[in-house]
Design a protein around this motif. Structure first.
Motif, PDB file in Angstrom:
ATOM      1  N   LEU A 163      54.011  40.070  37.463  1.00  0.00           N
ATOM      2  CA  LEU A 163      53.057  40.446  38.502  1.00  0.00           C
ATOM      3  C   LEU A 163      51.787  41.028  37.884  1.00  0.00           C
ATOM      4  CD1 LEU A 163      52.347  40.853  41.475  1.00  0.00           C
ATOM      5  CD2 LEU A 163      53.531  43.064  41.376  1.00  0.00           C
ATOM      6  N   GLY A 164      51.943  41.916  36.897  1.00  0.00           N
ATOM      7  CA  GLY A 164      50.763  42.488  36.243  1.00  0.00           C
ATOM      8  C   GLY A 164      49.938  41.444  35.523  1.00  0.00           C
ATOM      9  N   TRP A 165      50.619  40.499  34.852  1.00  0.00           N
ATOM     10  CA  TRP A 165      49.897  39.430  34.145  1.00  0.00           C
ATOM     11  C   TRP A 165      49.136  38.549  35.131  1.00  0.00           C
ATOM     12  CZ3 TRP A 165      50.804  34.002  34.021  1.00  0.00           C
ATOM     13  CH2 TRP A 165      50.082  33.329  33.028  1.00  0.00           C
ATOM     14  N   SER A 166      49.744  38.268  36.278  1.00  0.00           N
ATOM     15  CA  SER A 166      49.065  37.446  37.295  1.00  0.00           C
ATOM     16  C   SER A 166      47.841  38.172  37.854  1.00  0.00           C
ATOM     17  CB  SER A 166      50.037  37.105  38.426  1.00  0.00           C
ATOM     18  OG  SER A 166      51.153  36.406  37.933  1.00  0.00           O
ATOM     19  N   LEU A 167      47.985  39.469  38.141  1.00  0.00           N
ATOM     20  CA  LEU A 167      46.846  40.226  38.660  1.00  0.00           C
ATOM     21  C   LEU A 167      45.718  40.298  37.634  1.00  0.00           C
ATOM     22  CD1 LEU A 167      48.670  43.158  40.499  1.00  0.00           C
ATOM     23  CD2 LEU A 167      47.557  41.152  41.504  1.00  0.00           C
ATOM     24  N   ARG A 168      46.079  40.446  36.357  1.00  0.00           N
ATOM     25  CA  ARG A 168      45.039  40.481  35.329  1.00  0.00           C
ATOM     26  C   ARG A 168      44.331  39.127  35.228  1.00  0.00           C
ATOM     27  NH1 ARG A 168      46.495  41.092  29.116  1.00  0.00           N
ATOM     28  NH2 ARG A 168      47.113  38.952  29.545  1.00  0.00           N
ATOM     29  N   GLY A 169      45.107  38.034  35.292  1.00  0.00           N
ATOM     30  CA  GLY A 169      44.487  36.710  35.258  1.00  0.00           C
ATOM     31  C   GLY A 169      43.547  36.486  36.429  1.00  0.00           C
ATOM     32  N   ARG A 170      43.943  37.000  37.591  1.00  0.00           N
ATOM     33  CA  ARG A 170      43.065  36.864  38.750  1.00  0.00           C
ATOM     34  C   ARG A 170      41.785  37.676  38.551  1.00  0.00           C
ATOM     35  NH1 ARG A 170      44.523  38.783  44.940  1.00  0.00           N
ATOM     36  NH2 ARG A 170      42.533  38.139  45.891  1.00  0.00           N
ATOM     37  N   GLY A 171      41.918  38.885  38.001  1.00  0.00           N
ATOM     38  CA  GLY A 171      40.732  39.700  37.737  1.00  0.00           C
ATOM     39  C   GLY A 171      39.799  39.052  36.721  1.00  0.00           C
ATOM     40  N   GLU A 172      40.391  38.479  35.660  1.00  0.00           N
ATOM     41  CA  GLU A 172      39.554  37.800  34.669  1.00  0.00           C
ATOM     42  C   GLU A 172      38.852  36.594  35.278  1.00  0.00           C
ATOM     43  OE1 GLU A 172      42.109  36.878  31.452  1.00  0.00           O
ATOM     44  OE2 GLU A 172      42.160  38.934  30.658  1.00  0.00           O
ATOM     45  N   ALA A 173      39.557  35.865  36.138  1.00  0.00           N
ATOM     46  CA  ALA A 173      38.922  34.716  36.794  1.00  0.00           C
ATOM     47  C   ALA A 173      37.757  35.163  37.671  1.00  0.00           C
ATOM     48  CB  ALA A 173      39.953  33.950  37.614  1.00  0.00           C
ATOM     49  N   ARG A 174      37.934  36.284  38.367  1.00  0.00           N
ATOM     50  CA  ARG A 174      36.841  36.790  39.200  1.00  0.00           C
ATOM     51  C   ARG A 174      35.665  37.253  38.343  1.00  0.00           C
ATOM     52  NH1 ARG A 174      39.166  40.928  43.546  1.00  0.00           N
ATOM     53  NH2 ARG A 174      36.953  40.853  44.128  1.00  0.00           N
ATOM     54  N   ARG A 175      35.949  37.858  37.188  1.00  0.00           N
ATOM     55  CA  ARG A 175      34.862  38.280  36.304  1.00  0.00           C
ATOM     56  C   ARG A 175      34.109  37.076  35.758  1.00  0.00           C
ATOM     57  NH1 ARG A 175      38.580  42.305  34.734  1.00  0.00           N
ATOM     58  NH2 ARG A 175      39.323  41.017  33.029  1.00  0.00           N
ATOM     59  N   ARG A 176      34.862  36.046  35.360  1.00  0.00           N
ATOM     60  CA  ARG A 176      34.188  34.843  34.866  1.00  0.00           C
ATOM     61  C   ARG A 176      33.350  34.194  35.951  1.00  0.00           C
ATOM     62  NH1 ARG A 176      39.149  34.019  32.022  1.00  0.00           N
ATOM     63  NH2 ARG A 176      39.891  32.656  33.692  1.00  0.00           N
ATOM     64  N   LEU A 177      33.866  34.195  37.175  1.00  0.00           N
ATOM     65  CA  LEU A 177      33.104  33.635  38.288  1.00  0.00           C
ATOM     66  C   LEU A 177      31.824  34.434  38.513  1.00  0.00           C
ATOM     67  CD1 LEU A 177      32.845  31.642  40.612  1.00  0.00           C
ATOM     68  CD2 LEU A 177      34.223  33.202  42.012  1.00  0.00           C
ATOM     69  N   ALA A 178      31.927  35.773  38.418  1.00  0.00           N
ATOM     70  CA  ALA A 178      30.735  36.608  38.583  1.00  0.00           C
ATOM     71  C   ALA A 178      29.732  36.348  37.465  1.00  0.00           C
ATOM     72  CB  ALA A 178      31.136  38.082  38.607  1.00  0.00           C
ATOM     73  N   GLU A 179      30.235  36.142  36.239  1.00  0.00           N
ATOM     74  CA  GLU A 179      29.328  35.833  35.133  1.00  0.00           C
ATOM     75  C   GLU A 179      28.628  34.499  35.357  1.00  0.00           C
ATOM     76  OE1 GLU A 179      31.724  35.963  31.679  1.00  0.00           O
ATOM     77  OE2 GLU A 179      31.931  38.153  31.654  1.00  0.00           O
ATOM     78  N   GLN A 180      29.385  33.497  35.841  1.00  0.00           N
ATOM     79  CA  GLN A 180      28.773  32.203  36.109  1.00  0.00           C
ATOM     80  C   GLN A 180      27.736  32.303  37.220  1.00  0.00           C
ATOM     81  OE1 GLN A 180      29.026  29.372  34.445  1.00  0.00           O
ATOM     82  NE2 GLN A 180      30.397  30.377  32.983  1.00  0.00           N
ATOM     83  N   GLU A 181      28.025  33.120  38.222  1.00  0.00           N
ATOM     84  CA  GLU A 181      27.042  33.310  39.290  1.00  0.00           C
ATOM     85  C   GLU A 181      25.789  33.986  38.757  1.00  0.00           C
ATOM     86  OE1 GLU A 181      29.046  35.484  42.283  1.00  0.00           O
ATOM     87  OE2 GLU A 181      30.131  33.755  43.087  1.00  0.00           O
ATOM     88  N   GLN A 182      25.972  34.938  37.843  1.00  0.00           N
ATOM     89  CA  GLN A 182      24.806  35.591  37.258  1.00  0.00           C
ATOM     90  C   GLN A 182      23.992  34.605  36.434  1.00  0.00           C
ATOM     91  OE1 GLN A 182      25.737  38.962  34.820  1.00  0.00           O
ATOM     92  NE2 GLN A 182      23.608  39.470  34.409  1.00  0.00           N
ATOM     93  N   ILE A 183      24.696  33.756  35.664  1.00  0.00           N
ATOM     94  CA  ILE A 183      23.986  32.743  34.878  1.00  0.00           C
ATOM     95  C   ILE A 183      23.236  31.789  35.801  1.00  0.00           C
ATOM     96  CG2 ILE A 183      24.308  30.789  33.321  1.00  0.00           C
ATOM     97  CD1 ILE A 183      26.634  32.313  32.070  1.00  0.00           C
ATOM     98  N   SER A 184      23.885  31.385  36.889  1.00  0.00           N
ATOM     99  CA  SER A 184      23.214  30.485  37.830  1.00  0.00           C
ATOM    100  C   SER A 184      21.998  31.162  38.447  1.00  0.00           C
ATOM    101  CB  SER A 184      24.196  30.056  38.922  1.00  0.00           C
ATOM    102  OG  SER A 184      25.301  29.378  38.371  1.00  0.00           O
ATOM    103  N   GLU A 185      22.120  32.460  38.745  1.00  0.00           N
ATOM    104  CA  GLU A 185      20.988  33.189  39.309  1.00  0.00           C
ATOM    105  C   GLU A 185      19.840  33.256  38.307  1.00  0.00           C
ATOM    106  OE1 GLU A 185      18.773  35.066  42.139  1.00  0.00           O
ATOM    107  OE2 GLU A 185      20.755  34.145  42.365  1.00  0.00           O
ATOM    108  N   GLU A 186      20.167  33.471  37.028  1.00  0.00           N
ATOM    109  CA  GLU A 186      19.123  33.497  36.004  1.00  0.00           C
ATOM    110  C   GLU A 186      18.465  32.124  35.861  1.00  0.00           C
ATOM    111  OE1 GLU A 186      21.090  34.882  32.564  1.00  0.00           O
ATOM    112  OE2 GLU A 186      21.175  36.978  33.216  1.00  0.00           O
ATOM    113  N   GLU A 187      19.278  31.073  35.954  1.00  0.00           N
ATOM    114  CA  GLU A 187      18.705  29.726  35.873  1.00  0.00           C
ATOM    115  C   GLU A 187      17.793  29.445  37.057  1.00  0.00           C
ATOM    116  OE1 GLU A 187      22.044  27.175  35.546  1.00  0.00           O
ATOM    117  OE2 GLU A 187      22.336  27.531  33.399  1.00  0.00           O
ATOM    118  N   ARG A 188      18.204  29.904  38.240  1.00  0.00           N
ATOM    119  CA  ARG A 188      17.340  29.715  39.403  1.00  0.00           C
ATOM    120  C   ARG A 188      16.038  30.502  39.253  1.00  0.00           C
ATOM    121  NH1 ARG A 188      22.318  29.817  42.271  1.00  0.00           N
ATOM    122  NH2 ARG A 188      22.140  32.079  42.569  1.00  0.00           N
TER     123      ARG A 188
END
Length: 427
Positions: free
Chosen positions: A181-206
């Motif tokens: 359960l802890g490993w799954s929650l951490r993976g979900r958190g990392e996925a959300r962080r990566r998604l936020a980073e990609q959104e930031q990169i997309s915002e910078e590109e825009r």
């Protein structure tokens, strides 16, 4: 199966238990609310004082241990949990060793004394430790922790079946569930962080695309407005001697100077428009003005009615040729300073001087108070963009700039530019 094939992964799993995560931040350090960030500390503070006396009572009353060893083992199993919020893997080593020692000293107790090798209080503290371990360590480390728990628990139960009951299977299942359960929650958190980073990169590109579009628009407007008027000035200045008869030689020479200056400004503006339209800040291949062009610049300003003098110390020649960035910056600083004199202090006597000492080039532009009756081209104060540009150029060259009005009237611009690159020792 090859023995080396099995030994390699097992060796990696063993090594993962000796290399804790370098992240020393507490659990839930990235939580948005303060109470969530304080939750792990609160649980640890509540859990330890609760489990410690229970564990001592159970070991002494149910398992028949003396007070001293029961207290030592209980402290070793519970008190380290306070550090699990930051360093869960080292704490796991301590708690695992204390749990194994407790199982060894309670082996001789009767089966009716309680579950073995996991007393209830010990199992609760261990599960809390695994809950703190799972979000911090890698999946390989979590697998190694569960395998150690599995092998130790199942091995003890198999070696002493008369003492073990249903607790070993329950402990292994609960430990695996908590880690998973802890490993799954951490993976979900990392996925959300990566998604936020990609959104930031997309915002910078825009934002970059918007900037390039704005630069293109500015270039188009400059071309439509400024270039047109500069071309008209050039044509009118060239044709004036032919359209207006009887002009004195001085007037013909003045019109020729106006046409030359307009052509030079038009060529430079077209070069800048090309940079704006390309959207690239790469090196410019066209020749750039420098210290050698200051004489022509001063003469051009003199034609506009400003009595300007240029003085270049002999020590400056020893520094030539200057680095390209310094050479261009000297020219632009003097150009902007003289342009400010023309705009804000028409007719003022101006002195431009270059000197050098200890590998530092000093550029000074000083103008007197404007002549009475002169009308400034721009209102007093202006936009200040010229001074900002000077400071930016000097800052990029690791130099110093001093600007300000003089007590007797007039204005002074003084820049010190290191000729050597930043970090090198001046000759």
């Amino acid at each position: 199966m090859n023995r080396a094939t099995v030994r390699g992964p097992l060796h990696e799993l063993a090594l993962s238990l000796t290399r804790p995560s370098p992240d020393r931040r507490p659990l839930l350090a990235d939580a948005p609310s303060p109470w969530l960030r304080a939750l792990p500390y609160a649980l640890a503070v509540i859990l330890v004082p609760t489990l410690l006396p229970i564990d001592i009572v159970v070991l002494t009353g149910s398992y028949g241990l003396d007070g001293y060893p029961a207290t030592v083992l209980s402290i070793a199993q519970t008190v380290p949990l306070l550090a699990a919020v930051r360093r869960p893997l080292p704490v796991w080593w301590v708690v695992t060793a204390a749990t194994a020692a407790t199982a060894a000293v309670t082996l001789a107790s009767a089966p009716s004394a309680g579950p073995w090798p996991w007393p209830a209080a010990t199992l609760i503290g261990y599960l809390f430790l695994l809950a703190a371990l799972a979000p911090r360590e890698s999946g390989r480390t979590l697998l190694a922790v569960w395998l150690v728990t599995l092998v130790g628990t199942v091995g003890a139960a198999a070696a002493f079946p008369h003492r073990a009951g249903g607790t070993p299977a329950l402990a292994v299942v609960l430990a695996g569930a908590v880690l998973l359960l802890g490993w799954s929650l951490r993976g979900r958190g990392e996925a959300r962080r990566r998604l936020a980073e990609q959104e930031q990169i997309s915002e910078e590109e825009r934002a970059l695309r918007t900037l390039l579009e704005e630069r293109t628009r500015i270039a188009r407007e400059l071309h439509d407005v400024v270039a047109h008027h500069m071309s008209v000035i050039t044509v009118q200045a060239d044709s004036a001697p032919y359209r207006i008869g009887g002009l004195p030689p001085e007037a013909v020479e003045e019109f020729a100077g106006i046409a030359t200056a307009a052509r030079s400004s038009l060529a430079e503006m077209r070069r800048l428009l090309g940079v704006l339209r390309s959207g690239q800040d790469g090196p410019d291949r066209s020749p750039q003005p420098g210290v050698a062009d200051l004489g022509r610049l001063v003469r051009t300003v003199a034609a506009a009615g400003v009595e300007a003098q240029l003085s270049v110390g002999p020590e400056v020649d020893a520094l030539l040729p200057l680095p390209d960035a310094t050479d261009l910056s000297v020219y632009r600083i003097v150009q902007e300073a003289l342009a400010n004199v023309v705009r804000h202090a028409p007719g003022a006597r101006t002195r431009v001087s270059l000197s050098a000492q200890d590998g530092t080039l000093r550029v000074t532009v000083v103008n007197d108070a404007p002549r009475s009756g002169g009308t400034p081209v721009e209102a007093a104060g202006g936009t200040g963009h010229g001074l900002v540009g000077m400071r930016e150029r000097v800052r990029l060259l690791d130099g110093r700039l001093d600007t300000g009005p003089l007590p007797e009237g007039g204005f002074r611009v003084a820049a010190e530019l290191p000729v050597t690159t930043p970090g090198e020792t001046a000759p």
